[in-house]
Scaffold this motif. Structure first.
Motif, PDB file in Angstrom:
ATOM      1  N   ARG A  53       0.843  -1.188   0.000  1.00  0.00           N
ATOM      2  CA  ARG A  53       0.000   0.000   0.000  1.00  0.00           C
ATOM      3  C   ARG A  53       0.880   1.241   0.000  1.00  0.00           C
ATOM      4  NH1 ARG A  53      -5.408   0.089   3.388  1.00  0.00           N
ATOM      5  NH2 ARG A  53      -6.245   2.087   2.741  1.00  0.00           N
ATOM      6  N   GLU A  54       0.585   2.169  -0.897  1.00  0.00           N
ATOM      7  CA  GLU A  54       1.422   3.353  -1.046  1.00  0.00           C
ATOM      8  C   GLU A  54       1.230   4.348   0.093  1.00  0.00           C
ATOM      9  OE1 GLU A  54       1.095   6.121  -4.575  1.00  0.00           O
ATOM     10  OE2 GLU A  54       2.879   4.925  -5.021  1.00  0.00           O
ATOM     11  N   ILE A  55      -0.012   4.633   0.457  1.00  0.00           N
ATOM     12  CA  ILE A  55      -0.311   5.583   1.516  1.00  0.00           C
ATOM     13  C   ILE A  55      -1.288   4.931   2.481  1.00  0.00           C
ATOM     14  CG2 ILE A  55      -1.347   7.810   2.075  1.00  0.00           C
ATOM     15  CD1 ILE A  55      -0.504   8.779  -0.688  1.00  0.00           C
ATOM     16  N   ASP A  56      -0.973   5.014   3.756  1.00  0.00           N
ATOM     17  CA  ASP A  56      -1.864   4.433   4.763  1.00  0.00           C
ATOM     18  C   ASP A  56      -2.749   5.542   5.318  1.00  0.00           C
ATOM     19  OD1 ASP A  56      -3.088   2.719   6.490  1.00  0.00           O
ATOM     20  OD2 ASP A  56      -1.479   2.741   7.964  1.00  0.00           O
ATOM     21  N   ASP A  57      -3.829   5.804   4.618  1.00  0.00           N
ATOM     22  CA  ASP A  57      -4.779   6.850   5.019  1.00  0.00           C
ATOM     23  C   ASP A  57      -6.079   6.180   5.429  1.00  0.00           C
ATOM     24  OD1 ASP A  57      -6.262   9.103   5.421  1.00  0.00           O
ATOM     25  OD2 ASP A  57      -6.158   9.817   3.352  1.00  0.00           O
ATOM     26  N   PRO A  58      -6.397   6.203   6.729  1.00  0.00           N
ATOM     27  CA  PRO A  58      -7.608   5.514   7.189  1.00  0.00           C
ATOM     28  C   PRO A  58      -8.914   6.205   6.786  1.00  0.00           C
ATOM     29  CG  PRO A  58      -6.570   6.682   8.996  1.00  0.00           C
ATOM     30  CD  PRO A  58      -5.665   6.831   7.804  1.00  0.00           C
ATOM     31  N   ALA A  59      -8.830   7.445   6.302  1.00  0.00           N
ATOM     32  CA  ALA A  59     -10.044   8.165   5.914  1.00  0.00           C
ATOM     33  C   ALA A  59     -10.637   7.535   4.659  1.00  0.00           C
ATOM     34  CB  ALA A  59      -9.732   9.630   5.666  1.00  0.00           C
ATOM     35  N   PRO A  60     -11.927   7.229   4.675  1.00  0.00           N
ATOM     36  CA  PRO A  60     -12.562   6.654   3.484  1.00  0.00           C
ATOM     37  C   PRO A  60     -12.491   7.619   2.299  1.00  0.00           C
ATOM     38  CG  PRO A  60     -14.042   6.601   5.377  1.00  0.00           C
ATOM     39  CD  PRO A  60     -12.846   7.400   5.773  1.00  0.00           C
ATOM     40  N   PRO A  64      -9.582   4.807  -5.754  1.00  0.00           N
ATOM     41  CA  PRO A  64      -8.891   3.548  -5.470  1.00  0.00           C
ATOM     42  C   PRO A  64      -7.591   3.809  -4.701  1.00  0.00           C
ATOM     43  CG  PRO A  64      -9.486   3.687  -7.778  1.00  0.00           C
ATOM     44  CD  PRO A  64      -9.751   5.031  -7.185  1.00  0.00           C
ATOM     45  N   VAL A  65      -7.217   2.863  -3.873  1.00  0.00           N
ATOM     46  CA  VAL A  65      -5.962   2.936  -3.124  1.00  0.00           C
ATOM     47  C   VAL A  65      -4.879   2.290  -3.980  1.00  0.00           C
ATOM     48  CG1 VAL A  65      -4.771   2.173  -1.039  1.00  0.00           C
ATOM     49  CG2 VAL A  65      -7.179   2.853  -0.930  1.00  0.00           C
ATOM     50  N   VAL A  66      -3.728   2.954  -4.085  1.00  0.00           N
ATOM     51  CA  VAL A  66      -2.630   2.453  -4.914  1.00  0.00           C
ATOM     52  C   VAL A  66      -1.761   1.500  -4.097  1.00  0.00           C
ATOM     53  CG1 VAL A  66      -0.539   3.097  -6.183  1.00  0.00           C
ATOM     54  CG2 VAL A  66      -2.613   4.501  -6.365  1.00  0.00           C
ATOM     55  N   PHE A  67      -1.518   0.333  -4.676  1.00  0.00           N
ATOM     56  CA  PHE A  67      -0.562  -0.633  -4.139  1.00  0.00           C
ATOM     57  C   PHE A  67       0.559  -0.717  -5.160  1.00  0.00           C
ATOM     58  CE2 PHE A  67      -4.082  -1.509  -1.521  1.00  0.00           C
ATOM     59  CZ  PHE A  67      -3.665  -2.266  -0.439  1.00  0.00           C
ATOM     60  N   ARG A  68       1.787  -0.386  -4.755  1.00  0.00           N
ATOM     61  CA  ARG A  68       2.923  -0.337  -5.666  1.00  0.00           C
ATOM     62  C   ARG A  68       3.750  -1.613  -5.555  1.00  0.00           C
ATOM     63  NH1 ARG A  68       4.198   3.411  -8.943  1.00  0.00           N
ATOM     64  NH2 ARG A  68       2.924   4.942  -7.869  1.00  0.00           N
ATOM     65  N   TRP A  69       4.217  -2.103  -6.725  1.00  0.00           N
ATOM     66  CA  TRP A  69       5.028  -3.308  -6.786  1.00  0.00           C
ATOM     67  C   TRP A  69       6.327  -3.096  -6.011  1.00  0.00           C
ATOM     68  CZ3 TRP A  69       9.865  -4.525  -8.786  1.00  0.00           C
ATOM     69  CH2 TRP A  69      10.127  -5.887  -8.956  1.00  0.00           C
ATOM     70  N   THR A  70       6.740  -4.112  -5.225  1.00  0.00           N
ATOM     71  CA  THR A  70       7.970  -3.996  -4.458  1.00  0.00           C
ATOM     72  C   THR A  70       9.004  -5.054  -4.839  1.00  0.00           C
ATOM     73  OG1 THR A  70       7.013  -5.326  -2.673  1.00  0.00           O
ATOM     74  CG2 THR A  70       6.884  -2.930  -2.458  1.00  0.00           C
ATOM     75  N   THR A  71       8.570  -6.280  -5.099  1.00  0.00           N
ATOM     76  CA  THR A  71       9.524  -7.336  -5.416  1.00  0.00           C
ATOM     77  C   THR A  71       8.825  -8.558  -5.993  1.00  0.00           C
ATOM     78  OG1 THR A  71      11.427  -8.560  -4.534  1.00  0.00           O
ATOM     79  CG2 THR A  71       9.448  -8.489  -3.158  1.00  0.00           C
ATOM     80  N   ARG A  72       9.620  -9.482  -6.475  1.00  0.00           N
ATOM     81  CA  ARG A  72       9.121 -10.763  -6.982  1.00  0.00           C
ATOM     82  C   ARG A  72       9.845 -11.861  -6.227  1.00  0.00           C
ATOM     83  NH1 ARG A  72       6.934 -13.659 -11.024  1.00  0.00           N
ATOM     84  NH2 ARG A  72       8.023 -15.511 -11.699  1.00  0.00           N
ATOM     85  N   THR A  73       9.122 -12.896  -5.849  1.00  0.00           N
ATOM     86  CA  THR A  73       9.737 -14.070  -5.230  1.00  0.00           C
ATOM     87  C   THR A  73       9.323 -15.304  -6.025  1.00  0.00           C
ATOM     88  OG1 THR A  73       7.875 -14.268  -3.677  1.00  0.00           O
ATOM     89  CG2 THR A  73       9.832 -13.097  -2.913  1.00  0.00           C
ATOM     90  N   ARG A  74      10.130 -16.331  -5.940  1.00  0.00           N
ATOM     91  CA  ARG A  74       9.824 -17.594  -6.625  1.00  0.00           C
ATOM     92  C   ARG A  74       9.043 -18.511  -5.702  1.00  0.00           C
ATOM     93  NH1 ARG A  74      12.566 -18.821 -11.366  1.00  0.00           N
ATOM     94  NH2 ARG A  74      14.142 -17.294 -11.893  1.00  0.00           N
ATOM     95  N   VAL A  75       8.268 -19.398  -6.303  1.00  0.00           N
ATOM     96  CA  VAL A  75       7.551 -20.413  -5.547  1.00  0.00           C
ATOM     97  C   VAL A  75       8.568 -21.425  -5.038  1.00  0.00           C
ATOM     98  CG1 VAL A  75       5.845 -22.262  -5.680  1.00  0.00           C
ATOM     99  CG2 VAL A  75       5.437 -20.110  -6.870  1.00  0.00           C
ATOM    100  N   ALA A  76       8.518 -21.732  -3.751  1.00  0.00           N
ATOM    101  CA  ALA A  76       9.443 -22.718  -3.176  1.00  0.00           C
ATOM    102  C   ALA A  76       9.095 -24.113  -3.684  1.00  0.00           C
ATOM    103  CB  ALA A  76       9.355 -22.681  -1.656  1.00  0.00           C
ATOM    104  N   GLU A  77      10.091 -24.878  -3.973  1.00  0.00           N
ATOM    105  CA  GLU A  77       9.872 -26.238  -4.485  1.00  0.00           C
ATOM    106  C   GLU A  77      10.208 -27.268  -3.453  1.00  0.00           C
ATOM    107  OE1 GLU A  77      11.384 -26.996  -8.382  1.00  0.00           O
ATOM    108  OE2 GLU A  77      11.067 -24.936  -8.945  1.00  0.00           O
TER     109      GLU A  77
END
Length: 77
Positions: A53-60, A64-77
């Motif tokens: 979440r880009e900004i944590d604003d509790p006010a309704p 839309p609330v923006v969620f920004r990409w931070t990283t990619r992880t692989r599925v554990a095998e």
């Protein structure tokens, strides 16, 4: 206690996922999430794309609330 459909909608926000892989489907980039959600993990191409979440604003807000990409992880095998 059960949740009514109205209560479920009231306790969620419209979220837009920004960044990450270009081939992430548009249908995934717009979601309804719990109102207090801070992170989201999307399964994509054998791994997970992480968004925060880009900004944590509790006010309704109608926006839309923006969620920004931070990283990619692989599925554990």
């Amino acid at each position: 206690m059960t949740s009514s459909p109205e209560n479920v909608v009231e306790n969620t926000i419209e979220a837009v996922l920004v960044g990450g892989p270009n081939d992430l489907p548009a249908t995934v980039r717009s979601q309804r999430l719990p109102q207090d959600g801070q992170k989201i993990k999307i399964h994509h191409r054998g791994g997970y794309e992480h968004f925060e979440r880009e900004i944590d604003d509790p006010a309704p807000s109608p926006d839309p609330v923006v969620f920004r990409w931070t990283t990619r992880t692989r599925v554990a095998e």
